[in-house]
Structure formats: structure tokens, C-alpha cells
Motif scaffolding. Structure first.
Motif, PDB file in Angstrom:
ATOM      1  N   ALA A   1       0.832  -1.204   0.000  1.00  0.00           N
ATOM      2  CA  ALA A   1       0.000   0.000   0.000  1.00  0.00           C
ATOM      3  C   ALA A   1       0.869   1.258   0.000  1.00  0.00           C
ATOM      4  N   VAL A   2       1.957   1.242   0.775  1.00  0.00           N
ATOM      5  CA  VAL A   2       2.867   2.392   0.793  1.00  0.00           C
ATOM      6  C   VAL A   2       3.439   2.636  -0.594  1.00  0.00           C
ATOM      7  N   GLN A   3       3.897   1.557  -1.234  1.00  0.00           N
ATOM      8  CA  GLN A   3       4.495   1.696  -2.566  1.00  0.00           C
ATOM      9  C   GLN A   3       3.461   2.168  -3.588  1.00  0.00           C
ATOM     10  N   SER A   4       2.263   1.598  -3.538  1.00  0.00           N
ATOM     11  CA  SER A   4       1.230   1.962  -4.512  1.00  0.00           C
ATOM     12  C   SER A   4       0.753   3.401  -4.316  1.00  0.00           C
ATOM     13  N   SER A   5       0.821   3.877  -3.084  1.00  0.00           N
ATOM     14  CA  SER A   5       0.351   5.233  -2.804  1.00  0.00           C
ATOM     15  C   SER A   5       1.318   6.298  -3.296  1.00  0.00           C
ATOM     16  N   GLY A   6       2.547   5.897  -3.592  1.00  0.00           N
ATOM     17  CA  GLY A   6       3.513   6.851  -4.135  1.00  0.00           C
ATOM     18  C   GLY A   6       4.052   7.836  -3.125  1.00  0.00           C
ATOM     19  N   VAL A   7       4.089   7.445  -1.853  1.00  0.00           N
ATOM     20  CA  VAL A   7       4.616   8.336  -0.816  1.00  0.00           C
ATOM     21  C   VAL A   7       5.989   7.851  -0.371  1.00  0.00           C
ATOM     22  N   SER A   8       6.717   8.734   0.289  1.00  0.00           N
ATOM     23  CA  SER A   8       8.025   8.382   0.836  1.00  0.00           C
ATOM     24  C   SER A   8       7.827   7.659   2.164  1.00  0.00           C
ATOM     25  N   PHE A   9       8.291   6.427   2.257  1.00  0.00           N
ATOM     26  CA  PHE A   9       8.125   5.665   3.494  1.00  0.00           C
ATOM     27  C   PHE A   9       8.924   6.280   4.629  1.00  0.00           C
ATOM     28  N   SER A  10      10.096   6.806   4.322  1.00  0.00           N
ATOM     29  CA  SER A  10      10.895   7.435   5.375  1.00  0.00           C
ATOM     30  C   SER A  10      10.171   8.660   5.928  1.00  0.00           C
ATOM     31  N   GLU A  11       9.478   9.403   5.046  1.00  0.00           N
ATOM     32  CA  GLU A  11       8.726  10.568   5.511  1.00  0.00           C
ATOM     33  C   GLU A  11       7.503  10.140   6.310  1.00  0.00           C
ATOM     34  N   VAL A  12       6.894   9.021   5.943  1.00  0.00           N
ATOM     35  CA  VAL A  12       5.777   8.478   6.721  1.00  0.00           C
ATOM     36  C   VAL A  12       6.222   8.224   8.156  1.00  0.00           C
ATOM     37  N   LEU A  13       7.387   7.576   8.298  1.00  0.00           N
ATOM     38  CA  LEU A  13       7.897   7.240   9.628  1.00  0.00           C
ATOM     39  C   LEU A  13       8.340   8.476  10.392  1.00  0.00           C
ATOM     40  N   GLU A  14       9.098   9.348   9.729  1.00  0.00           N
ATOM     41  CA  GLU A  14       9.590  10.555  10.399  1.00  0.00           C
ATOM     42  C   GLU A  14       8.433  11.439  10.852  1.00  0.00           C
ATOM     43  N   SER A  15       7.441  11.610  10.000  1.00  0.00           N
ATOM     44  CA  SER A  15       6.293  12.454  10.338  1.00  0.00           C
ATOM     45  C   SER A  15       5.528  11.874  11.515  1.00  0.00           C
ATOM     46  N   ASN A  16       5.377  10.557  11.531  1.00  0.00           N
ATOM     47  CA  ASN A  16       4.636   9.935  12.619  1.00  0.00           C
ATOM     48  C   ASN A  16       5.387  10.034  13.943  1.00  0.00           C
ATOM     49  N   ILE A  17       6.703   9.938  13.885  1.00  0.00           N
ATOM     50  CA  ILE A  17       7.511  10.119  15.097  1.00  0.00           C
ATOM     51  C   ILE A  17       7.334  11.536  15.634  1.00  0.00           C
ATOM     52  N   ARG A  18       7.419  12.529  14.741  1.00  0.00           N
ATOM     53  CA  ARG A  18       7.243  13.928  15.168  1.00  0.00           C
ATOM     54  C   ARG A  18       5.856  14.134  15.763  1.00  0.00           C
ATOM     55  N   LYS A  19       4.862  13.577  15.118  1.00  0.00           N
ATOM     56  CA  LYS A  19       3.491  13.760  15.559  1.00  0.00           C
ATOM     57  C   LYS A  19       3.234  13.097  16.907  1.00  0.00           C
ATOM     58  N   SER A  20       3.603  11.829  17.044  1.00  0.00           N
ATOM     59  CA  SER A  20       3.293  11.086  18.268  1.00  0.00           C
ATOM     60  C   SER A  20       4.123  11.565  19.450  1.00  0.00           C
ATOM     61  N   THR A  21       5.415  11.822  19.243  1.00  0.00           N
ATOM     62  CA  THR A  21       6.236  12.303  20.353  1.00  0.00           C
ATOM     63  C   THR A  21       5.850  13.741  20.721  1.00  0.00           C
ATOM     64  N   GLY A  22       5.504  14.547  19.702  1.00  0.00           N
ATOM     65  CA  GLY A  22       5.091  15.916  19.973  1.00  0.00           C
ATOM     66  C   GLY A  22       3.782  15.981  20.735  1.00  0.00           C
ATOM     67  N   ARG A  23       2.947  14.969  20.576  1.00  0.00           N
ATOM     68  CA  ARG A  23       1.661  14.961  21.272  1.00  0.00           C
ATOM     69  C   ARG A  23       1.776  14.396  22.681  1.00  0.00           C
ATOM     70  N   PHE A  24       2.501  13.306  22.855  1.00  0.00           N
ATOM     71  CA  PHE A  24       2.429  12.560  24.105  1.00  0.00           C
ATOM     72  C   PHE A  24       3.637  12.720  25.029  1.00  0.00           C
ATOM     73  N   LEU A  25       4.745  13.231  24.530  1.00  0.00           N
ATOM     74  CA  LEU A  25       5.931  13.373  25.370  1.00  0.00           C
ATOM     75  C   LEU A  25       6.163  14.839  25.712  1.00  0.00           C
ATOM     76  N   LYS A  26       6.424  15.105  26.969  1.00  0.00           N
ATOM     77  CA  LYS A  26       6.689  16.477  27.405  1.00  0.00           C
ATOM     78  C   LYS A  26       7.998  16.950  26.792  1.00  0.00           C
ATOM     79  N   PRO A  27       7.989  18.056  26.071  1.00  0.00           N
ATOM     80  CA  PRO A  27       9.207  18.492  25.379  1.00  0.00           C
ATOM     81  C   PRO A  27      10.239  19.062  26.338  1.00  0.00           C
ATOM     82  N   SER A  28      11.487  18.918  25.984  1.00  0.00           N
ATOM     83  CA  SER A  28      12.566  19.537  26.751  1.00  0.00           C
ATOM     84  C   SER A  28      12.548  21.043  26.491  1.00  0.00           C
ATOM     85  N   PRO A  29      12.602  21.855  27.543  1.00  0.00           N
ATOM     86  CA  PRO A  29      12.584  23.320  27.343  1.00  0.00           C
ATOM     87  C   PRO A  29      13.678  23.809  26.399  1.00  0.00           C
ATOM     88  N   ASP A  30      14.820  23.131  26.408  1.00  0.00           N
ATOM     89  CA  ASP A  30      15.936  23.549  25.560  1.00  0.00           C
ATOM     90  C   ASP A  30      15.656  23.325  24.077  1.00  0.00           C
TER      91      ASP A  30
END
Length: 382
Positions: A165-194
């Protein structure tokens, strides 16, 4: 494509490791994970349906939506693996070992791993057929039990359909993973002030939002609210502008919360004339009328949702859907760098002050950018 030397690379193992702390479900909870997985697959299929129905009208947003939904699907697949005592990266290896994939050995950019194996699914049919297969395999998972032996073959088949499905959709799999990491960690993990952005630290003081501030908000007999900063009235007097009074005359509190916690509020900058005019590009793109409209629009949208939730009273979290909508609203502006967790803090603290302001028909807003906090203080004699 599972791996590509022309794109930033991320291993499935690293993805698993990054998103594991964002899983807030109990270790023995499988049903909500299965329902979430099935729902996200449905969202991927829904995006394909919209592409068929609306064609060019939806095409520009298709890739972004599919990348997000595929990322969320993999998040639930990883969560399910943890509960089934399976390893997602191992499932990917087994899923691509059959004759449905062709392997190419390529030179890798990582000196510690000079050789990479690039896997490509072969003989793929139309995207709709691939997505129907993904849907069928996700439906089979709904009956899975917490038994590694019986669950593993079903999971392998699902992962195989997911890769296709990833291949047929024509999207970058690395971007799928990177975006999801940013989204999930940004939502559920308290960010470091720095690690949090400060959008005007390099500007002169007169072009910065104040590091600490107190805004006095008073309501007069005509029902209008007035703002005063450093003894000077700022902005225009406000009413609720609605037949059923709801306190929106105090909504500037939300701009002050954004300023203190997100370090962003084009509206507040305009009120106190602290636009970053020394840099015309920043002034035009980040502090102009359009940015102010976005700031006001976000405030109005959240308010409309908050009214139905008693203005978040007794709540210690904000729905993920609301936060995602806000994230989409501010895309293209500097504040998009703020993680969803920080947005949640700004919303909850802002509404804590708003509820007290509404109850007492005024008060003092105390903001501290260094601590990223906003607090309420009663007016003298109140």
C-alpha cells in the motif's frame, strides 16, 4: 520502497524505539489497539475514495493525508506487536522474503553499513485493489488473540499488504515514519525546554513579545471588556458579539496564553506594536494581517469546541483530533514548530484563566515566557 539511498533513512527498529514511549494504553489492552488499527486503515481507504470523487480538488492534499494515515496505521501495528510479543522489524524482514518482492543491493550512505538491500513489491495492481487487500488483512486482525504463534502469520500478511500500500500510494516511506515520530512524540511526550522554539530571541526588546507581562482586563457597565498594559489601554473594547453571552469578550486571554507558552501571537504583537519590522520578511510572513487572522481563527475554532466541553473545566488533556486540526490551521507559520503537547498546555492554561476571568468579569493575566506559564490574579478590591 522500504529503503532508499536517495532519501533520509530510518530503520523500522529505530521507529519502534522512538514511538514506544508514546503508547499510553495498558499493556493488556488489545481491543482499542485493534479498533484503532482498523480505523486508520479505513482512513487510508477513505482518502483514496476522495481522490476518485473529487479528483483535482483533493489531489494536492492526498499525499499529505495518506502519509499521516499510513503513519498512524504503523503506530497501531507497532503497538499491537508489543502486546503480541512480536517485533515489527522482524515482521518486515519476513514479509519481504517471499517471491512478491524483488531485492536490489545498493551502496549505502552510512559508513558503518556500506551495503543496503532495497526491496520493491512487484506485480502490484491498481491502488484500489491494493487498499482493499490491506482492508481485508486488517479485518482478519480483529479476531487475533494474544498468542504469538497464531498471530504471527496474520501479522506478516498484514505487514506485506501494508508495504504494498505504501508503494502503490507513491509516498516516501521514510517521511511516513519521520512524520509519525514527530506527531506522536510531539503529542504525548513532554518536550525539553531547551528544544522549544523562541521566535524572537534575536530581535531587539521593542520587537519581542514581553518576557513577563501583566494585562488588566476590566468590564464596564456597558458590558464591554477593556485591556490595559503598563497603564495604557490597548486594543478595542469587546463584547461577546453573539445573542447568547458566552464570555468571548475575554478571548484575548488565549492570545496571551499563546504568547507566554508558545512564544507566538501575531495579535498580541499588533496590540502592543511589537512587530519584527527590522526583518521585512518576518514582518510580512509572520506578523502581518494574514498571520493575525490565523491567530484569531485558531482562537475562535478552539472556543467553539470548548463551549461544548464546559470550557475544559476539570480536564487535564485535549483531544488529539482538536490538536491535529489546530496543527493544520497554522501550517506554514513559525508556530507549526511547536509540538502538540505545548499547544495542549497553552489551551488548558489559557482556559483555566479564561474561566476565572469569566466568573469574575475581569482580572489580571500574568504571563511568563521564561517559565511558559499564564496565571490569573484578581483585580484589586475584587
Amino acid at each position: 520502497m522500504i529503503n532508499s539511498t536517495s532519501m533520509p533513512q530510518i530503520s523500522i527498529y529505530d521507529y519502534e524505539k522512538a514511538v514506544t514511549p508514546t503508547d499510553r494504553f495498558a499493556d493488556d489492552e488489545i481491543t482499542p489497539i485493534l479498533l484503532g488499527l482498523f480505523g486508520e486503515v479505513g482512513s487510508v481507504m477513505s482518502s483514496s475514495k476522495k481522490l476518485h470523487r473529487e479528483k483535482g480538488a483533493f489531489e494536492s492534499g492526498y499525499r499529505r493525508d495518506v502519509e499521516e494515515e499510513l503513519g498512524d496505521t504503523l503506530w497501531y501495528a507497532a503497538a499491537l506487536c508489543r502486546r503480541l510479543k512480536l517485533t515489527l522489524s522482524e515482521l518486515f524482514v519476513e514479509a519481504t522474503s517471499g517471491d512478491q518482492f524483488v531485492a536490489n543491493i545498493t551502496a549505502n550512505s552510512d559508513p558503518s553499513a556500506p551495503i543496503a538491500r532495497v526491496m520493491t513489491a512487484k506485480g502490484l495492481g491498481p491502488l484500489d485493489n491494493v487498499l482493499l487487500k490491506l482492508g481485508q488483512d486488517s479485518a482478519r486482525l480483529l479476531g487475533v488473540k494474544a498468542d504469538e504463534k497464531t498471530a504471527k502469520p496474520i501479522m506478516i500478511e498484514f505487514v506485506r499488504a501494508y508495504i504494498q500500500a505504501v508503494q502503490s500510494s507513491g509516498v516516501s516511506f521514510s517521511e511516513v515514519l519521520e512524520s509519525n515520530i514527530r506527531k506522536s512524540t510531539g503529542r504525548f511526550l513532554k518536550p525539553s525546554p531547551d528544544c522549544l522554539p523562541d521566535f524572537d530571541a534575536g530581535f531587539l526588546a521593542e520587537e519581542q513579545l514581553p518576557r513577563q507581562f501583566e494585562i488588566e482586563i476590566t468590564q464596564r457597565s456597558n458590558g464591554r471588556s477593556y485591556l490595559r498594559w503598563n497603564g495604557v489601554f490597548i486594543g478595542d473594547p469587546l463584547t461577546d458579539n453573539i445573542a447568547d453571552p458566552d464570555g468571548y469578550r475575554f478571548h484575548d486571554v488565549f492570545h496571551f496564553a499563546n504568547a507566554a507558552i508558545l512564544h507566538w501571537s501575531p495579535t498580541f504583537r499588533a496590540l502592543i506594536k511589537h512587530k519584527r519590522k527590522s526583518d521585512p520578511r518576518v514582518d510580512e510572513a509572520q506578523d502581518s494581517g494574514r498571520a493575525i487572522v490565523v491567530d484569531e481563527g485558531v482562537s475562535a475554532y478552539i472556543f467553539s469546541e470548548a463551549k461544548a466541553l464546559n470550557f475544559f473545566e476539570s480536564q487535564n488533556s485535549v483531544s488529539f483530533d482538536l490538536l491535529k486540526a489546530v496543527s493544520n490551521f497554522v501550517r506554514g507559520y513559525e508556530v507549526e514548530r511547536c509540538p502538540l503537547n505545548l499547544w495542549e498546555t497553552a489551551i488548558l492554561q489559557g482556559y483555566e484563566v479564561f474561566r476565572q476571568m469569566r466568573k469574575n468579569n475581569g482580572g489580571i493575566v500574568v504571563g511568563n515566557r521564561d517559565k511558559r506559564t499564564i496565571e490569573y490574579r484578581p483585580l484589586k478590591g475584587a
